[in-house]
Write a protein that holds these residues in place. Structure first.
Motif, PDB file in Angstrom:
ATOM      1  N   THR A   4       0.840  -1.195   0.000  1.00 59.01           N
ATOM      2  CA  THR A   4       0.000   0.000   0.000  1.00 59.01           C
ATOM      3  C   THR A   4       0.878   1.248   0.000  1.00 59.01           C
ATOM      4  OG1 THR A   4      -0.105   0.123   2.417  1.00 59.01           O
ATOM      5  CG2 THR A   4      -1.766  -1.233   1.306  1.00 59.01           C
ATOM      6  N   ARG A   6       0.551   3.577   2.058  1.00 67.25           N
ATOM      7  CA  ARG A   6       0.854   3.787   3.476  1.00 67.25           C
ATOM      8  C   ARG A   6       2.152   3.060   3.866  1.00 67.25           C
ATOM      9  NH1 ARG A   6      -3.004   5.229   7.027  1.00 67.25           N
ATOM     10  NH2 ARG A   6      -4.622   4.435   5.611  1.00 67.25           N
ATOM     11  N   GLU A   7       2.283   1.831   3.373  1.00 63.21           N
ATOM     12  CA  GLU A   7       3.494   1.057   3.661  1.00 63.21           C
ATOM     13  C   GLU A   7       4.700   1.645   2.930  1.00 63.21           C
ATOM     14  OE1 GLU A   7       1.825  -3.467   4.329  1.00 63.21           O
ATOM     15  OE2 GLU A   7       1.790  -2.634   2.293  1.00 63.21           O
ATOM     16  N   ASP A  27      -4.417   3.621   1.124  1.00 72.28           N
ATOM     17  CA  ASP A  27      -4.515   2.159   1.043  1.00 72.28           C
ATOM     18  C   ASP A  27      -4.545   1.656  -0.399  1.00 72.28           C
ATOM     19  OD1 ASP A  27      -4.514   1.625   3.810  1.00 72.28           O
ATOM     20  OD2 ASP A  27      -6.609   2.269   3.946  1.00 72.28           O
ATOM     21  N   SER A 260      -8.851  -7.821   1.857  1.00 71.34           N
ATOM     22  CA  SER A 260      -7.402  -7.681   1.756  1.00 71.34           C
ATOM     23  C   SER A 260      -6.878  -8.682   0.725  1.00 71.34           C
ATOM     24  CB  SER A 260      -6.752  -7.955   3.118  1.00 71.34           C
ATOM     25  OG  SER A 260      -6.897  -9.324   3.466  1.00 71.34           O
TER      26      SER A 260
END
Length: 417
Positions: A4, A6-7, A27, A260
């Protein structure tokens, strides 16, 4: 498969960068990382891509800068990382506004961060994630396949899939009969006619019963069970050999968005293994029906002369011959419309489905009899063998059989209009 946004902001050079807009898209999945330094990005962008640029080619063209975001939105790209300090100065308000509008993260990268500081760590993380997910996929496939082969088929698959994704899973036949369910809501769903009606409506309105393209099949169709505390779910068709064998419903009160990647992998394998199990069950049931049909034909025609052989075959078919029986024959006057030519490529499957539905309907109807009834199909007729127990007069026997015959007629008319 990927990581993502975010990651990504915690990896390599992006750790030292700043998110300036598009927080709603954190995300989004990044599957690729590319560098863009051309005035027209339309031929270069793709889905799930993190784009890194200095905006040199559009440094004096505000519309060109906005066009990058417009094109990324059309391509469903993931995020835009810009070295604003090199040629633009600071993030333009128009880009910030458009980034928030599209939900595409806009990242301000310091000038001292090189492209390699961004691309290499991110691609390594993406490849590692691919490897992890492939290993997980193989593990899940082995687990579900083993369950289907060693345990009680469909119930075992429902239980393991519910455990893997942490939600309620219900597996239905193509006639919307609940074959198995597992999870927090399983006991409610199994006897819930409202949920079954909702499932039928969802399938009908989204044409799930027809052959679907693979991406649409794996995406599933949204299901909103308001009467179950507002729980949400998705329905996945179990398809194989140009036929829909049933449906897998996944329900969870915490299901607000998409599944997910890990959940998608488990569901994909669950659908595949459920299809294999249903095909196997269908073949076993067809073999049993064929055995019963052949036995009944031989019994009526008197072709088997050896008494011990016919008694043994009767025991295997579930028809002990020391009892008394009554045979009912139901002729079908008007078959539902099928392709006119039996050799037509679309004839065999609809005809088989019709026979299966008719047999199941007759078995359900005759289940009201006191003992188990053997039901077989002979071309355009239904043959039912009723065990006779107790001291029933002929009048009582005829009355009961007449009632069942009328109920069968009613259900057939209702089912096929």
């Amino acid at each position: 498969m990927g990581i993502t946004v975010r990651e990504a902001l915690k990896i390599g050079g992006l750790k030292h960068s700043r998110l300036v807009a598009g927080e709603a898209g954190l995300d989004r999945i990044i599957g690729w990382v590319d560098i863009l330094e051309v005035p027209d990005p339309s031929a270069w962008l793709r889905e799930n891509e993190l784009v890194v640029t200095t905006c040199y080619a559009v440094r004096e063209n505000p519309e060109g800068q906005l066009n990058i975001l417009h094109t990324m939105a059309r391509c469903n790209s993931s995020a835009l990382a810009v070295k604003f300090g090199r040629f633009i100065g600071k993030p333009p308000p128009e880009m910030i506004k458009l980034s928030n509008q599209y939900g595409i993260p806009l990242i301000d990268v310091p000038d001292e961060i090189s492209y390699l500081d961004i691309t290499h760590p991110l691609m390594s993380a993406i490849i590692n994630r691919h490897t992890e997910q492939l290993e997980y996929s193989e593990k899940i496939h082995r687990q579900l396949t083993r369950l289907a082969l060693e345990k009680n088929g469909i119930p075992a698959i429902a239980g393991e899939l519910a455990r893997l994704i942490g939600m309620t899973v219900a597996i239905y036949s193509d006639e919307f009969i609940c074959l198995a369910s597992s999870g927090p809501l399983s006991q409610i769903i199994e006897g819930d006619t409202a949920f079954t009606s909702l499932l039928k409506k969802t399938v009908k309105t989204t044409a799930l019963g027809k052959a679907m393209e693979c991406p649409r099949q794996l995406q599933g169709m949204k299901l909103e069970a308001k009467h179950l505390s507002g729980c949400l779910g998705k329905v996945f068709p179990v398809e194989a050999q140009e036929r829909c064998y049933g449906y897998i419903a996944v329900i969870g009160c915490e299901l607000n968005g998409e599944f997910s990647e890990i959940q998608n992998i488990a569901i994909e394998h669950g659908v595949t293994v459920a299809a294999l199990q249903m095909i196997r069950d269908d073949a076993v049931n067809e073999a049993r029906r064929s055995y019963k049909r052949d036995f009944l034909e031989d019994l009526i025609a008197g072709t088997v002369k050896n008494r011990e052989t016919i008694i043994s075959r009767g025991e295997i078919a579930g028809l002990p011959l020391e009892r008394s029986y009554v045979i009912m024959i139901a002729d079908i006057d008007q078959l539902p419309a099928l392709p006119a030519c039996p050799n037509h490529k679309n004839y065999e499957l609809p005809a088989k489905r019709f026979r299966e539905q008719l047999l199941r309907l007759a078995e359900d109807c005759f289940s009201a009899w006191l003992s188990r009834v053997m039901v077989v199909l002979r071309s355009d007729s239904i043959v039912a063998v009723f065990p006779v127990r107790g001291k029933l007069s002929n009048r009582e026997l005829r009355s009961r059989l007449h009632g069942l015959a009328q109920e069968l007629q009613r259900q057939i008319k209702q089912h096929w209009d």
